[in-house]
Enzyme design. Structure first.
Site, short mmCIF file in Angstrom:
data_model
loop_
_atom_site.label_atom_id
_atom_site.label_comp_id
_atom_site.label_asym_id
_atom_site.label_seq_id
_atom_site.Cartn_x
_atom_site.Cartn_y
_atom_site.Cartn_z
N GLU A 1 0.82 -1.21 0.00
CA GLU A 1 0.00 0.00 0.00
C GLU A 1 0.86 1.26 0.00
OE1 GLU A 1 -3.41 0.08 -0.38
OE2 GLU A 1 -2.95 -2.02 -0.81
N TRP B 1 1.92 1.79 -3.51
CA TRP B 1 0.81 2.40 -4.25
C TRP B 1 0.84 3.93 -4.07
CZ3 TRP B 1 -2.69 1.65 -7.88
CH2 TRP B 1 -3.12 0.37 -8.20
N TRP C 1 -21.08 12.26 -18.85
CA TRP C 1 -21.54 12.30 -17.47
C TRP C 1 -22.89 13.01 -17.37
CZ3 TRP C 1 -18.55 9.00 -15.19
CH2 TRP C 1 -17.18 8.94 -15.48
N ASN D 1 -10.66 2.48 3.17
CA ASN D 1 -10.24 2.43 1.77
C ASN D 1 -11.16 1.57 0.91
OD1 ASN D 1 -8.20 3.10 -0.31
ND2 ASN D 1 -7.91 0.89 -0.35
N TRP E 1 -16.41 12.02 -12.10
CA TRP E 1 -15.52 11.69 -10.99
C TRP E 1 -14.94 12.93 -10.32
CZ3 TRP E 1 -10.56 13.51 -11.53
CH2 TRP E 1 -10.12 13.79 -12.83
N TRP F 1 -9.84 8.05 -7.32
CA TRP F 1 -11.07 8.37 -8.04
C TRP F 1 -10.99 7.98 -9.51
CZ3 TRP F 1 -15.97 9.47 -7.12
CH2 TRP F 1 -16.32 9.74 -5.79
#
Length: 493
Positions: free
Chosen positions: A285, A288, A317, A355, A373, A396
């Site tokens: 993580e 990441w 959207w 998360n 988003w 996102w």
């Protein structure tokens, strides 16, 4: 001569490269920070995190005082003003026969922050003032993990493998607290600090988020000693305290990523993978987190609200009045999907979201509701105590299928099955959606219309099968148009 250290999002004295370097030069050290609240508001960051920043500065000021280093606080408004204010400070010191030898700071990677630093560096060079810049937000600096063609990675897994290969070059123990400068701050300099320094806004204790550096170190140690052993098994279950909850501290710089990674690496038998599954999973993580920062530098358009995949800029959207009502229901945790609503209410109540729930909630907004988003990213940014552009944007865009991810756009979570899998007893739902707490555990995931009515809980604002197909049609149409294929227009709303 004076060493000037400019503090930004690095609210600590442990493992702070800029501070450590300045203290090694055998000169008095003066610290400065700029309260750029207008810039903070322009970036859409919220009041709760602002208060945590202020609380952190109070602790930093005391730690620096113990090192015989005053912290001068400037009310600068925005980044451009902060450069002017630091210049004025340097000129004032020079006029008082206390010239600045070097300016020291830790780099920030966002576009506006980089422009600020370039502007100051150019001016300092004209004044024959040294500028010492350090990487403290990544263990391996951005630009150092690239493909064989010297290009940035666009997908996490190959990035991670290349990052592993580079790790030995950059792996080193965190820096200790620096020794106090040999040369004491003179009374004249103290007078200037008192004259120019603004008063810090009052600290306000937040029982959920401790902003004392030493307490954060204890939190890291406690996590690695106990909960980290089960992290791989518990990290996806929001009802359990299975995560480190250190993301807010990393975002404020109360602790360095190197401190976290090096300590975990040591406890894992000096292994990045293998060893203890929980520790290896947590290290993953942290990598990441590095990946998203490397992307921010390699692709600065991410700082400007652009999709990582240009072809997805054309996703239609929804923008109708109905879409606006759906967005407000999502914001307030009233979508009729209990796990989504519990996630949103956790965010509003605590300033943090688990998360796994971030992925569920973000994918619900972008795929089920087909809402841009960017709107969700901004909402999270406003409310999260760990708000951080690189990680928030990366998460996102991953959820919206517009970001750096090899998976196709038809990955769409079913929030109900996610709820049943990761909150099987409905314990987390009951904690944050009190209306459903009296229902049997199985019913909490998807209450029927009668249960919703009896408990004054909204029915689902959209049906999963319909929403999934609508998203698939929208993305399929967009991809076809991006590839210059002739397609028939479809009804998206």
């Amino acid at each position: 001569m004076i060493q000037l250290v400019w503090f930004r999002m690095d609210m600590r004295v442990h493992d702070n490269p800029a501070l450590f370097h300045a203290c090694q030069q055998g000169q008095p050290v003066l610290a400065v920070t700029c309260l750029t609240q207008q810039q903070w508001q322009q970036h859409g960051l919220g009041q709760r995190k602002w208060q945590l920043l202020i609380n952190s500065l109070h602790g930093l000021q005391q730690h620096l005082h113990d090192l015989n280093i005053p912290l001068l606080v400037l009310n600068s408004g925005d980044f451009h003003s902060s450069v002017d204010d630091v210049k004025a400070l340097i000129q004032r010191l020079a006029s008082s026969d206390m010239p600045v030898s070097d300016v020291n700071f830790n780099l920030e990677y966002e576009v506006n922050e980089r422009k600020r630093d370039i502007e100051l560096q150019r001016w300092c060079q004209q004044q024959n003032i040294g500028v010492n810049k350090f990487h403290d937000q990544c263990v391996i600096p951005p630009g150092e993990v690239v493909t064989r063609q010297q290009q940035p990675f666009k997908v996490y897994s190959p990035f991670k493998r290349a990052w592993w290969q580079q790790f030995d070059r950059y792996n080193q123990a965190p820096l200790a607290i620096p020794q106090p400068p040999v040369d004491a701050i003179t009374p004249d300099l103290q007078d200037i600090v008192k004259e120019l320094s603004a008063a810090l806004p009052a600290a306000e204790n937040d029982p959920l988020w401790n902003c004392h550096e030493l307490a954060v170190h204890e939190q890291l140690e406690e996590f690695l000693q106990h909960r980290a052993r089960y992290y791989a098994d518990t990290r996806d279950f929001p009802a359990s305290p299975g995560t480190s909850s250190l993301s807010y501290a990393l975002s404020l710089g109360l602790i360095s990523p190197r401190q976290c990674l090096y300590t975990a690496w040591q406890k894992n038998g000096c292994q990045l993978s293998g060893g203890k599954a929980g520790l290896a999973s947590w290290i993953n993580e942290l990598i990441w987190r590095e990946f998203y920062r490397h992307l921010l530098v390699a692709f600065p358009q991410l700082c400007k609200h652009h999709a990582f995949k240009p072809e997805t800029e054309g996703v239609p959207w929804r923008t109708s009045a109905a879409a606006e009502r759906d967005f407000q229901a999502w914001c307030e945790g009233k979508t009729g999907y209990p796990i989504v609503d519990a996630a949103q209410r956790q965010l509003l109540d605590t300033g943090w979201m688990h998360n796994r729930l971030r992925m569920i909630s973000a994918m619900f907004l972008t795929k089920h509701l087909l809402i841009d988003w960017r709107r969700g990213e901004a909402f999270f940014n406003q409310h999260l105590v760990d708000a951080d552009l690189a990680s928030n944007n990366g998460g996102w865009q991953w959820s919206a299928s517009t970001g750096a991810d090899g998976a196709p756009y038809f990955r769409i979570f079913n929030p109900t099955t996610q709820s049943q899998r990761f909150d099987s007893a409905g314990e987390f739902i009951a904690r944050y959606v009190a209306e459903l707490a009296t229902l049997p555990a199985k019913s909490r995931h998807q209450p029927n219309s009668l249960e919703c009515q009896q408990n004054q809980y909204p029915t689902a604002i959209v049906e999963h099968k319909f929403a999934r197909q609508r998203a698939l049609d929208a993305f399929k149409q967009t991809m076809a148009e991006a590839n210059n294929d002739a397609v028939q227009p479809s009804l998206i709303e």
